[in-house]
Structure formats: structure tokens, C-alpha cells
Write a protein that holds these residues in place. Structure first.
Motif, PDB file in Angstrom:
ATOM      1  N   LEU A   1       2.612   8.403  -9.427  1.00  0.00           N
ATOM      2  CA  LEU A   1       2.859   7.300  -8.507  1.00  0.00           C
ATOM      3  C   LEU A   1       3.953   7.726  -7.532  1.00  0.00           C
ATOM      4  O   LEU A   1       5.028   8.168  -7.947  1.00  0.00           O
TER       5      LEU A   1
ATOM      6  N   ASN B   1       4.304   3.061  -3.961  1.00  0.00           N
ATOM      7  CA  ASN B   1       3.308   2.505  -4.882  1.00  0.00           C
ATOM      8  C   ASN B   1       1.877   2.923  -4.552  1.00  0.00           C
ATOM      9  O   ASN B   1       0.920   2.230  -4.901  1.00  0.00           O
ATOM     10  N   TRP B   2       1.724   4.062  -3.880  1.00  0.00           N
ATOM     11  CA  TRP B   2       0.433   4.740  -3.809  1.00  0.00           C
ATOM     12  C   TRP B   2       0.407   5.787  -4.925  1.00  0.00           C
ATOM     13  O   TRP B   2       1.444   6.377  -5.235  1.00  0.00           O
ATOM     14  N   TYR B   3      -0.756   5.999  -5.484  1.00  0.00           N
ATOM     15  CA  TYR B   3      -0.894   6.982  -6.540  1.00  0.00           C
ATOM     16  C   TYR B   3      -1.503   8.248  -5.961  1.00  0.00           C
ATOM     17  O   TYR B   3      -2.589   8.221  -5.364  1.00  0.00           O
TER      18      TYR B   3
ATOM     19  N   THR C   1      -5.384   4.432 -12.902  1.00  0.00           N
ATOM     20  CA  THR C   1      -4.482   3.476 -12.273  1.00  0.00           C
ATOM     21  C   THR C   1      -5.155   2.846 -11.063  1.00  0.00           C
ATOM     22  O   THR C   1      -5.745   3.555 -10.245  1.00  0.00           O
TER      23      THR C   1
ATOM     24  N   ALA D   1      -3.675   1.489  -8.596  1.00  0.00           N
ATOM     25  CA  ALA D   1      -2.665   1.335  -7.551  1.00  0.00           C
ATOM     26  C   ALA D   1      -3.254   1.463  -6.152  1.00  0.00           C
ATOM     27  O   ALA D   1      -2.978   0.644  -5.262  1.00  0.00           O
TER      28      ALA D   1
ATOM     29  N   ARG E   1      -3.437  -1.158  -2.978  1.00  0.00           N
ATOM     30  CA  ARG E   1      -2.834  -0.865  -1.683  1.00  0.00           C
ATOM     31  C   ARG E   1      -3.872  -0.983  -0.562  1.00  0.00           C
ATOM     32  O   ARG E   1      -3.575  -1.477   0.528  1.00  0.00           O
TER      33      ARG E   1
ATOM     34  N   GLU F   1      -0.894  -6.327 -12.866  1.00  0.00           N
ATOM     35  CA  GLU F   1      -0.941  -5.009 -12.229  1.00  0.00           C
ATOM     36  C   GLU F   1      -0.997  -5.133 -10.718  1.00  0.00           C
ATOM     37  O   GLU F   1      -0.352  -4.363  -9.987  1.00  0.00           O
TER      38      GLU F   1
ATOM     39  N   ARG G   1       2.380  -5.815  -9.528  1.00  0.00           N
ATOM     40  CA  ARG G   1       3.227  -4.623  -9.659  1.00  0.00           C
ATOM     41  C   ARG G   1       3.014  -3.655  -8.495  1.00  0.00           C
ATOM     42  O   ARG G   1       3.976  -3.133  -7.925  1.00  0.00           O
ATOM     43  N   TYR G   2       1.755  -3.431  -8.140  1.00  0.00           N
ATOM     44  CA  TYR G   2       1.464  -2.467  -7.097  1.00  0.00           C
ATOM     45  C   TYR G   2       1.504  -3.062  -5.693  1.00  0.00           C
ATOM     46  O   TYR G   2       1.513  -2.341  -4.706  1.00  0.00           O
TER      47      TYR G   2
END
Length: 417
Positions: free
Chosen positions: A223, A228-230, A350, A352, A356, A410, A413-414
Motif C-alpha cells: 500500500l 491508499n493506492w495499492y 486488497t 484498495a 480509489r 474497508e 479505510r481506503y
């Protein structure tokens, strides 16, 4: 008491000496030999600056290229990139080629201060002295810009020289790129670009609590702090591994931002725009050869959190907002909109990046090879956390996709940077 105090002082001095010694590893006396900035050397340095995407960090939005000032957010505070133009008061005007080499190879500034690893000297230490001199010659050829460097805004003690010294003692040792005799010249060139100038693991490596990766060989995914990009694993076939891809297809993705199996979004789109689309085809193929050689790794499975998702609701939301472009069965539209069925970007462990993209929209980079990419609008103002969780859970489980559902927790969170 006196003896105990003596022992404590001795231990402190011993630790301080060890810390200093570890921070001086690999530092040779400065070689002040002048660099003859021929047109050929400057041109080579310009190309290398593209390969390292130097302007990406050292140019603030709307600013003069390489004049610095861009804020780089980290979990420990914000750093501001310095001015790399040859202005004598605020830039590199008083730097010698040896000073520049020391910054690249040892992570130390002209005045001897330790540099933050946000400047990826942990990768640039692999850059050769010849390439460092070419970069220096190019930067010195730029028009000087008088622009004072902004003071970093780091939380105590992370920006102090003492903290940087401890970090370096734990996680940094100067290295030299060595050729692997058992590999091809292209593989060795690709390894040099991926591990060194390209500093790919700065995003694609897993970071510990102090922001250190497992080294330039760590491309296991992670991450990206704050954003918050994976950045997916480059060795995992279920994420971004390309071991089973033709080398040309990987090179095309790096050149244009799109390929038959994938497209780049988010921070990687910036890399393609500023760096990889400008690289020679032979270098892109070399990077592809190296990446294809990475031993495959396994996906780390995570368990979903929260209540079971409302898949019926997710299916309706998909029909209302997504099916028009991505198709009723997630089949996409060739050359226009990516398929979601069987798409490993959808089924990664994930979610994430999916969050996004729903938040910010999805925009492939505009490149010479793909000048008018189709994009996806943002839904941040349209869908709630619960809506996004239901929609993404549907997408990750429909049409043969088999990925864990996404919870509203989640998404929350992201959602935040």
C-alpha cells in the motif's frame, strides 16, 4: 554509582561510534574531477532523468520543471523536493559532480547532511558513477531558477539527523550494481533499470513501520503510504506478475499505458506519462525480460471484515452505474473499456484500488501510443460506503470472479488519504 555511570557513558559512546561508522560505510573521499558536459553527455543525462522520473518529484504542480517545491506526503510528515536547477543560491549551482554522486550513492547532501529516504537513494546507490555524471551534466545545463527550498514539515523526531542516522544504520548500505554472468545483457540492463534508476520497489515493495522496504529485490506489493493506492506485486501471477506475458506486451503497457490484458491507473499513470513512455524500446524490453524472470510468489489472503454484503443491491447498482460501459456480464468493450470478468485487478486480495477508482475515477495516461484514452467518472459524490461495498462485492464475485467481498469498513479505510 560512579562505576555505573562510567559504564553507561561508555555504552553510549560505543553506540554513537557504531552509529557513525555505519553511516560512513562506503564513503570515499570526494573526487573533484570536473565533468566535461558534452552535448552527448547532456543528452544521455536527459534520458536517464526520464528513466528515473526525476521531474515527477522535483516539479510542483504548475511549476518550472526540476525547480522543486512539490510536497511529498509520508506517514511521518511532509517533505518538499529541492531545486535541481543550477541556480547558485537555491539549486545545484555550487554542487560538484562528486557532491551529486555522493547524494546518489550515499544519500548525503553537499554539506554532509543525511538525506531522507523519501529521496530513493536506497535504489540510486546502484546507479553507476558514469550515469550519475551524465545526470549531473544534464541538470547543470538547465536554465537556473531562483527558488528557495521549502522547509520540511516532519513530526519530531523523524526529520532529525539523529533519526535519519539510526534509520540508515538499520536499513541502508551503499551498493554497486553488478552484472550477473549467467544472464543476458538485456536482463542485466533491465535489472539495473528496475532496481536502480526506475526505483520500482519504492512503490511495489512492502514497507515496515519505519518506512523501509526489504531492499531493491522486494517487489512483493504494498500500500503506497498516505495515498491508499495499492502497488501490486510484480511477482504474483494473481496481481501484476508478467511471467506468462510476452515481453512485447509488457513493454507496450509501459510505453502506452494499455495492453490487451491491462491498463495503468492512479500513481502508475503518472510514471508512464513522465517516464516509461519516453524510454527506448530496447530498454522497455529489457525491463520486461527482468520482470518476467522474477520467481512467482503466492497471494497473501486476507479475511473480510463486517457483515455479509448485499449482493442483490450490488448487482442493481452495477446495472445502474457500470453496465453501460463494462457490459452486463462484465465483458467490457475491446479497446475502450476493460473487462471486469476475469480481471485480476478486480480480484486482488486488497480492494484498495477499486475503492480509489470508484472515488476518483479511472483514467489511463494519455501517451503517444494512446493519445485519447477512455476514462471512468468518479462516484465519490454518488455512492455511499455501503453502496461501494455492495457494488464491489458483486463485481468481485460475479461472472466467475472469486474474490473476498468488500466491507463498508474497508471502503472507509481506503477512501481517506
Amino acid at each position: 554509582m560512579t562505576r555505573a555511570l562510567f559504564i553507561v557513558v561508555a555504552l553510549v559512546l560505543l553506540l554513537a561510534g557504531a552509529l557513525v561508522g555505519l553511516n560512513l560505510r562506503g564513503e570515499d573521499p570526494l573526487d573533484d574531477a570536473a565533468v566535461v558536459a558534452t552535448p552527448e553527455l547532456i543528452q544521455r543525462g536527459e534520458y536517464l532523468a526520464r528513466a528515473g522520473n526525476c521531474a515527477g518529484c522535483h516539479t510542483e504542480r504548475g511549476g518550472v520543471p526540476y525547480a522543486g517545491g512539490r510536497g511529498i506526503d509520508t506517514p511521518f510528515g511532509t517533505l518538499y523536493s529541492p531545486n535541481l536547477t543550477p541556480d547558485p543560491a537555491t539549486g545545484l549551482g555550487q554542487w560538484s559532480a562528486a557532491h551529486f554522486w555522493r547524494a546518489m550513492h550515499n544519500g548525503r547532501s553537499r554539506d554532509g547532511r543525511l538525506l531522507s529516504p523519501a529521496f530513493p537513494y536506497t535504489n540510486y546507490t546502484l546507479v553507476t558513477r558514469a550515469d550519475s555524471d551524465a545526470l549531473y551534466a544534464y541538470l547543470r545545463s538547465l536554465p537556473p531558477v531562483a527558488k528557495a527550498n521549502r522547509e520540511h514539515a516532519m513530526r519530531f523526531p523523524f526529520g532529525t539527523q539523529a533519526a535519519l542516522g539510526v534509520w540508515r544504520a538499520l536499513y541502508f548500505k551503499p551498493e554497486t550494481h553488478t552484472l550477473e554472468a549467467s544472464q543476458t545483457a538485456a536482463w542485466n540492463r533491465g535489472a539495473y533499470l528496475v532496481r536502480g534508476l526506475g526505483h520500482c520497489n519504492a512503490c511495489h515493495g512492502h514497507r515496515n513501520a519505519l518506512g523501509a522496504t526489504g531492499g531493491t529485490l522486494d517487489l512483493s506489493g504494498g500500500l503506497i503510504p498516505v495515498q491508499n493506492w495499492y502497488a501490486p506485486s510484480l511477482s504474483d501471477p494473481h496481481e501484476a506478475g508478467v511471467r506468462d506475458w510476452p515481453a512485447q506486451e509488457t513493454a507496450t503497457l509501459l510505453k502506452t499505458g494499455v495492453s490487451p490484458r491491462a491498463s495503468v491507473l492512479g500513481p502508475m499513470a503518472e510514471v508512464v506519462i513522465g517516464s516509461t513512455q519516453h524510454l527506448r524500446d530496447d530498454d522497455l524490453l529489457a525491463m520486461a525480460e527482468y520482470l518476467r524472470s522474477l520467481p512467482p510468489t503466492s497471494t497473501r489472503v486476507t479475511s473480510p471484515q463486517g457483515p455479509e454484503p448485499d449482493l442483490a443491491r450490488g448487482e442493481k447498482l452495477y446495472g445502474d452505474h457500470c453496465a453501460g460501459c463494462h457490459g452486463a456480464a462484465g465483458e467490457g468493450a475491446k479497446g475502450l473499456y476493460p473487462a471486469l470478468a476475469g480481471n485480476r485487478a478486480v480480484t486482488m486480495k486488497t480492494p484498495a484500488n477499486l475503492v480509489r477508482v470508484l472515488m476518483e475515477g479511472g483514467f489511463a495516461p494519455s501517451t503517444a501510443g494512446n493519445p485519447r484514452p477512455f476514462g471512468m467518472p468518479p462516484f465519490a459524490g454518488t455512492l455511499s460506503d455501503d453502496d461501494m461495498a455492495a457494488l464491489l462485492s458483486h463485481v468481485r464475485s460475479a461472472w466467475g470472479n472469486q474474490a473476498a467481498p468488500v466491507s463498508a469498513f474497508e471502503v472507509s479505510r481506503y477512501r481517506e488519504r
